[in-house]
Enzyme design. Structure first.
Site, PDB file in Angstrom:
ATOM      1  N   GLN A   1     -27.574 105.047  22.057  1.00  0.00           N
ATOM      2  CA  GLN A   1     -27.409 106.144  23.030  1.00  0.00           C
ATOM      3  C   GLN A   1     -27.193 107.490  22.342  1.00  0.00           C
ATOM      4  OE1 GLN A   1     -24.540 106.613  26.742  1.00  0.00           O
ATOM      5  NE2 GLN A   1     -23.365 107.014  24.894  1.00  0.00           N
TER       6      GLN A   1
ATOM      7  N   LEU B   1     -23.651 107.005  13.002  1.00  0.00           N
ATOM      8  CA  LEU B   1     -23.419 106.522  14.367  1.00  0.00           C
ATOM      9  C   LEU B   1     -23.616 105.012  14.483  1.00  0.00           C
ATOM     10  CD1 LEU B   1     -25.341 109.273  16.389  1.00  0.00           C
ATOM     11  CD2 LEU B   1     -23.064 109.366  15.377  1.00  0.00           C
ATOM     12  N   ALA B   2     -24.167 104.372  13.467  1.00  0.00           N
ATOM     13  CA  ALA B   2     -24.462 102.933  13.567  1.00  0.00           C
ATOM     14  C   ALA B   2     -23.169 102.126  13.621  1.00  0.00           C
ATOM     15  CB  ALA B   2     -25.294 102.486  12.369  1.00  0.00           C
TER      16      ALA B   2
ATOM     17  N   SER C   1     -20.983  98.192  18.430  1.00  0.00           N
ATOM     18  CA  SER C   1     -20.174  99.137  19.202  1.00  0.00           C
ATOM     19  C   SER C   1     -19.550  98.556  20.470  1.00  0.00           C
ATOM     20  CB  SER C   1     -21.041 100.346  19.574  1.00  0.00           C
ATOM     21  OG  SER C   1     -22.011  99.944  20.525  1.00  0.00           O
TER      22      SER C   1
ATOM     23  N   SER D   1     -13.390 106.488  17.155  1.00  0.00           N
ATOM     24  CA  SER D   1     -13.331 106.110  18.576  1.00  0.00           C
ATOM     25  C   SER D   1     -11.919 106.168  19.139  1.00  0.00           C
ATOM     26  CB  SER D   1     -13.863 104.678  18.721  1.00  0.00           C
ATOM     27  OG  SER D   1     -13.547 104.165  19.988  1.00  0.00           O
TER      28      SER D   1
ATOM     29  N   LYS E   1     -13.016 100.312  13.243  1.00  0.00           N
ATOM     30  CA  LYS E   1     -13.183 101.770  13.367  1.00  0.00           C
ATOM     31  C   LYS E   1     -12.062 102.512  12.633  1.00  0.00           C
ATOM     32  CE  LYS E   1     -16.919 102.833  15.703  1.00  0.00           C
ATOM     33  NZ  LYS E   1     -17.973 103.637  15.077  1.00  0.00           N
TER      34      LYS E   1
ATOM     35  N   TYR F   1     -13.022  95.457  16.914  1.00  0.00           N
ATOM     36  CA  TYR F   1     -13.811  96.697  16.885  1.00  0.00           C
ATOM     37  C   TYR F   1     -12.928  97.883  16.517  1.00  0.00           C
ATOM     38  CZ  TYR F   1     -16.105 100.892  18.770  1.00  0.00           C
ATOM     39  OH  TYR F   1     -16.629 102.162  18.925  1.00  0.00           O
TER      40      TYR F   1
ATOM     41  N   LEU G   1     -26.868  99.185   7.608  1.00  0.00           N
ATOM     42  CA  LEU G   1     -25.602  99.735   7.118  1.00  0.00           C
ATOM     43  C   LEU G   1     -24.892  98.795   6.148  1.00  0.00           C
ATOM     44  CD1 LEU G   1     -24.622 102.517   7.954  1.00  0.00           C
ATOM     45  CD2 LEU G   1     -22.968 101.448   9.471  1.00  0.00           C
TER      46      LEU G   1
ATOM     47  N   THR H   1     -31.336 104.601  17.121  1.00  0.00           N
ATOM     48  CA  THR H   1     -31.920 103.947  18.312  1.00  0.00           C
ATOM     49  C   THR H   1     -30.897 103.752  19.428  1.00  0.00           C
ATOM     50  OG1 THR H   1     -31.480 101.812  17.267  1.00  0.00           O
ATOM     51  CG2 THR H   1     -33.701 102.717  17.016  1.00  0.00           C
TER      52      THR H   1
ATOM     53  N   GLU I   1     -10.813 104.090  20.998  1.00  0.00           N
ATOM     54  CA  GLU I   1     -10.296 102.705  20.994  1.00  0.00           C
ATOM     55  C   GLU I   1      -9.234 102.533  19.912  1.00  0.00           C
ATOM     56  OE1 GLU I   1     -11.041  99.829  22.921  1.00  0.00           O
ATOM     57  OE2 GLU I   1     -11.970 101.274  24.262  1.00  0.00           O
TER      58      GLU I   1
ATOM     59  N   GLY J   1     -27.933 104.624  13.361  1.00  0.00           N
ATOM     60  CA  GLY J   1     -27.728 104.359  14.791  1.00  0.00           C
ATOM     61  C   GLY J   1     -28.633 105.218  15.653  1.00  0.00           C
TER      62      GLY J   1
HETATM   63  P1  NDP Z   1     -24.983 102.079  20.585  1.00  0.00           P
HETATM   64  O1  NDP Z   1     -24.455 100.698  20.639  1.00  0.00           O
HETATM   65  O2  NDP Z   1     -25.837 102.586  21.696  1.00  0.00           O
HETATM   66  O3  NDP Z   1     -25.816 102.274  19.222  1.00  0.00           O
HETATM   67  C1  NDP Z   1     -25.433 101.651  18.038  1.00  0.00           C
HETATM   68  C2  NDP Z   1     -26.502 101.876  17.002  1.00  0.00           C
HETATM   69  O4  NDP Z   1     -26.119 101.240  15.775  1.00  0.00           O
HETATM   70  C3  NDP Z   1     -27.876 101.310  17.372  1.00  0.00           C
HETATM   71  O5  NDP Z   1     -28.869 102.201  16.940  1.00  0.00           O
HETATM   72  C4  NDP Z   1     -27.931 100.026  16.539  1.00  0.00           C
HETATM   73  O6  NDP Z   1     -29.232  99.584  16.242  1.00  0.00           O
HETATM   74  C5  NDP Z   1     -27.233 100.499  15.276  1.00  0.00           C
HETATM   75  N1  NDP Z   1     -26.781  99.420  14.413  1.00  0.00           N
HETATM   76  C6  NDP Z   1     -25.999  98.361  14.742  1.00  0.00           C
HETATM   77  N2  NDP Z   1     -25.784  97.583  13.673  1.00  0.00           N
HETATM   78  C7  NDP Z   1     -26.440  98.162  12.638  1.00  0.00           C
HETATM   79  C8  NDP Z   1     -26.591  97.829  11.266  1.00  0.00           C
HETATM   80  N3  NDP Z   1     -26.031  96.748  10.740  1.00  0.00           N
HETATM   81  N4  NDP Z   1     -27.329  98.662  10.490  1.00  0.00           N
HETATM   82  C9  NDP Z   1     -27.902  99.764  10.994  1.00  0.00           C
HETATM   83  N5  NDP Z   1     -27.808 100.121  12.294  1.00  0.00           N
HETATM   84  C10 NDP Z   1     -27.078  99.331  13.100  1.00  0.00           C
HETATM   85  O7  NDP Z   1     -23.718 103.048  20.382  1.00  0.00           O
HETATM   86  P2  NDP Z   1     -23.481 104.559  20.914  1.00  0.00           P
HETATM   87  O8  NDP Z   1     -24.699 105.344  20.675  1.00  0.00           O
HETATM   88  O9  NDP Z   1     -22.875 104.506  22.271  1.00  0.00           O
HETATM   89  O10 NDP Z   1     -22.316 105.026  19.954  1.00  0.00           O
HETATM   90  C11 NDP Z   1     -22.600 105.650  18.690  1.00  0.00           C
HETATM   91  C12 NDP Z   1     -21.413 105.476  17.774  1.00  0.00           C
HETATM   92  O11 NDP Z   1     -20.263 106.093  18.359  1.00  0.00           O
HETATM   93  C13 NDP Z   1     -21.019 104.029  17.493  1.00  0.00           C
HETATM   94  O12 NDP Z   1     -20.541 103.961  16.167  1.00  0.00           O
HETATM   95  C14 NDP Z   1     -19.887 103.770  18.478  1.00  0.00           C
HETATM   96  O13 NDP Z   1     -19.042 102.751  18.022  1.00  0.00           O
HETATM   97  C15 NDP Z   1     -19.217 105.137  18.473  1.00  0.00           C
HETATM   98  N6  NDP Z   1     -18.486 105.480  19.667  1.00  0.00           N
HETATM   99  C16 NDP Z   1     -19.101 105.415  20.874  1.00  0.00           C
HETATM  100  C17 NDP Z   1     -18.436 105.775  22.017  1.00  0.00           C
HETATM  101  C18 NDP Z   1     -19.105 105.739  23.347  1.00  0.00           C
HETATM  102  O14 NDP Z   1     -18.414 105.857  24.360  1.00  0.00           O
HETATM  103  N7  NDP Z   1     -20.424 105.620  23.422  1.00  0.00           N
HETATM  104  C19 NDP Z   1     -17.017 106.209  21.975  1.00  0.00           C
HETATM  105  C20 NDP Z   1     -16.493 106.323  20.620  1.00  0.00           C
HETATM  106  C21 NDP Z   1     -17.206 105.956  19.526  1.00  0.00           C
HETATM  107  P3  NDP Z   1     -30.064  98.630  17.255  1.00  0.00           P
HETATM  108  O15 NDP Z   1     -30.751  99.546  18.216  1.00  0.00           O
HETATM  109  O16 NDP Z   1     -30.987  97.926  16.334  1.00  0.00           O
HETATM  110  O17 NDP Z   1     -29.068  97.715  17.936  1.00  0.00           O
HETATM  111  P1  GDP Z   2     -14.874 100.210  26.050  1.00  0.00           P
HETATM  112  O1  GDP Z   2     -13.855 101.185  26.535  1.00  0.00           O
HETATM  113  O2  GDP Z   2     -15.562 100.654  24.801  1.00  0.00           O
HETATM  114  O3  GDP Z   2     -14.375  98.816  25.936  1.00  0.00           O
HETATM  115  O4  GDP Z   2     -16.053 100.277  27.138  1.00  0.00           O
HETATM  116  P2  GDP Z   2     -16.505  99.253  28.293  1.00  0.00           P
HETATM  117  O5  GDP Z   2     -17.391 100.041  29.200  1.00  0.00           O
HETATM  118  O6  GDP Z   2     -17.065  98.003  27.720  1.00  0.00           O
HETATM  119  O7  GDP Z   2     -15.149  98.874  29.054  1.00  0.00           O
HETATM  120  C1  GDP Z   2     -14.357  99.866  29.679  1.00  0.00           C
HETATM  121  C2  GDP Z   2     -13.270  99.174  30.494  1.00  0.00           C
HETATM  122  O8  GDP Z   2     -13.879  98.539  31.629  1.00  0.00           O
HETATM  123  C3  GDP Z   2     -12.505  98.075  29.749  1.00  0.00           C
HETATM  124  O9  GDP Z   2     -11.130  98.238  29.984  1.00  0.00           O
HETATM  125  C4  GDP Z   2     -13.013  96.786  30.381  1.00  0.00           C
HETATM  126  O10 GDP Z   2     -12.053  95.726  30.402  1.00  0.00           O
HETATM  127  C5  GDP Z   2     -13.296  97.268  31.800  1.00  0.00           C
HETATM  128  N1  GDP Z   2     -14.233  96.398  32.529  1.00  0.00           N
HETATM  129  C6  GDP Z   2     -14.032  95.850  33.746  1.00  0.00           C
HETATM  130  N2  GDP Z   2     -15.068  95.080  34.085  1.00  0.00           N
HETATM  131  C7  GDP Z   2     -15.967  95.135  33.073  1.00  0.00           C
HETATM  132  C8  GDP Z   2     -17.245  94.543  32.875  1.00  0.00           C
HETATM  133  O11 GDP Z   2     -17.767  93.805  33.681  1.00  0.00           O
HETATM  134  N3  GDP Z   2     -17.893  94.853  31.706  1.00  0.00           N
HETATM  135  C9  GDP Z   2     -17.332  95.704  30.778  1.00  0.00           C
HETATM  136  N4  GDP Z   2     -18.033  96.003  29.680  1.00  0.00           N
HETATM  137  N5  GDP Z   2     -16.104  96.254  30.935  1.00  0.00           N
HETATM  138  C10 GDP Z   2     -15.443  95.977  32.077  1.00  0.00           C
END
Ligand code: NDP
Ligand code: GDP
Length: 329
Positions: A14, A84-85, A88, A129, A157, A153, A63, A12, A131, A10
């Site tokens: 955030q 981290l992949a 998501s 997460s 997780k 999702y 993955l 690439t 979630e 993961g």
């Molecule tokens: P992103 O969606 O920004 O990044 C997900 C990464 O996973 C990307 O690099 C993506 O690659 C890669 N990926 C997806 N599918 C595959 C696969 N099949 N094989 C290899 N790589 C893959 O997520 P975040 O950086 O925000 O989050 C990092 C991790 O933390 C995730 O597991 C997420 O579920 C978890 N998490 C995030 C939270 C948050 O608020 N951000 C909260 C709690 C948990 P590509 O660039 O090609 O799409």
């Molecule tokens: P999540 O907590 O991982 O689902 O992160 P999100 O940022 O996708 O959503 C956070 C909350 O914002 C959820 O409860 C959504 O239902 C709410 N939400 C309200 N409007 C929107 C929207 O336009 N897009 C997304 N992604 N979420 C929204």
């Protein structure tokens, strides 16, 4: 001291970008798993945004492909592995439940197997997460709060979370699980509500659009900054024993409050621009989440350093800068 080498899946995304930056600053040799894309020119845009794309060694892999993960693990021989992949995005997980299960759930078993087979002494981090708490069973969620996943999702997780604990207990892996609450940044995916809001606020301010359509404005989250949260991941792997930790700010805010802060930052009123569109509602909603980070503070010495107000302003300012400079992110 032996060379510290990290493999990040993961990379690439955030968190992968911020974690890479953090580990490079600590002197690590940083490697990342890159899934093949037809859009190879933009796949590393976050690493480029942080100015580190040429400092991270990328390895082709996925993955879902255990044999490839084993080969990557053999080639890198990491001392730390950060998984981290994931697929998501919660909303997409109803559209693609099987893919989400294969990557976000079974993918964890694949990488744990690769670690167990190739480098069982490597320290392992799993991105769990908040979630998983879903339909919350306590007003503030901690490591002891029962889980109640509300989406494919979250269910995936939860499988990854328990597999991490199981591999720790069954095979003695140093495998830790970070139960991270929502964390955001200028590098957050554009489909998540925070970045969707800050991107739209920037566009409205620059005269590029007039309205912003959102779903449930009353949903509440505990939003922190990704830059702070990747430090907690690293700290978990520096402990003598592996464990599970909630990582959160302890502050709950609604989507409406986040929106208000973002519009006010550029001198606008959200009521003049925001419309509610039911297409953004979810089949089952996580209405509220707020975490208790006491254990992370006591054992890791970790606390969130960025306030919600600072986070919102940084994201809005970054989106304005990006749009004005026509950058890709
Ligand atoms: P992103 O969606 O920004 O990044 C997900 C990464 O996973 C990307 O690099 C993506 O690659 C890669 N990926 C997806 N599918 C595959 C696969 N099949 N094989 C290899 N790589 C893959 O997520 P975040 O950086 O925000 O989050 C990092 C991790 O933390 C995730 O597991 C997420 O579920 C978890 N998490 C995030 C939270 C948050 O608020 N951000 C909260 C709690 C948990 P590509 O660039 O090609 O799409
Ligand atoms: P999540 O907590 O991982 O689902 O992160 P999100 O940022 O996708 O959503 C956070 C909350 O914002 C959820 O409860 C959504 O239902 C709410 N939400 C309200 N409007 C929107 C929207 O336009 N897009 C997304 N992604 N979420 C929204």
């Amino acid at each position: 001291m032996a060379e510290r080498r990290a493999l990040i899946t993961g990379v690439t995304g955030q968190d992968g970008a911020y974690l890479s930056k953090f580990l490079l600053d600590q002197g690590y040799d940083v490697h990342g798993l890159l899934r093949r894309s037809a859009s190879a020119d933009v796949i590393d845009s976050r690493l480029k945004w942080l100015g580190i794309a040429d400092k991270v060694t990328l390895h082709d892999g996925n993955l879902t492909d255990l044999s490839g993960l084993i080969r990557t693990m053999e080639a890198v021989a990491p001392s730390e592995v950060y998984n981290l992949a994931a697929q998501s995005f919660v909303k997409s997980s109803w559209q693609q439940p099987l893919l989400t299960g294969a990557v976000t759930g079974l993918g964890v078993a694949n990488i744990l197997e690769a670690v167990r087979i190739v480098c069982p002494t490597a320290r392992f981090y799993q991105a769990s997460s908040s979630e998983m708490f879903g339909l919350v069973q306590a007003p503030v969620q901690s490591e002891t709060t029962p889980f109640y996943p509300r989406s494919p999702y979250a269910a995936a997780k939860l499988y990854g979370h328990w597999m991490t604990i199981n591999y720790r207990e069954s095979f003695g892996l140093h495998a830790s699980s970070g139960i991270l609450f929502n964390h955001e940044s200028p590098l957050r995916g554009i489909e998540f509500v925070t970045r969707k809001i800050t991107d739209a606020v920037a566009r409205i301010k620059l005269g590029m659009q007039t309205t912003l359509a959102l779903g449930n404005l009353n949903a509440k989250r505990d939003w922190g900054h990704a830059r702070d949260y990747v430090k907690a991941m690293w700290l978990m792997l520096q402990q003598d024993d592996s464990d599970d930790y909630v990582v959160a700010t302890g502050r709950r805010a609604s989507v409406r409050e986040f929106c208000t802060l973002a519009f006010e930052h550029v001198g606008l009123n959200m009521d003049d621009h925001v419309v509610v569109d039911s297409q953004y509602f979810r089949p089952s909603e996580v209405e509220q989440l707020v975490g208790d980070p006491s254990k992370a503070k006591a054992k890791l010495g970790w606390t969130a350093e960025t306030s919600l107000e600072e986070l919102v302003c940084e994201m809005v300012d970054s989106d304005i800068e990006r749009l004005q400079s026509h950058s890709r992110l």
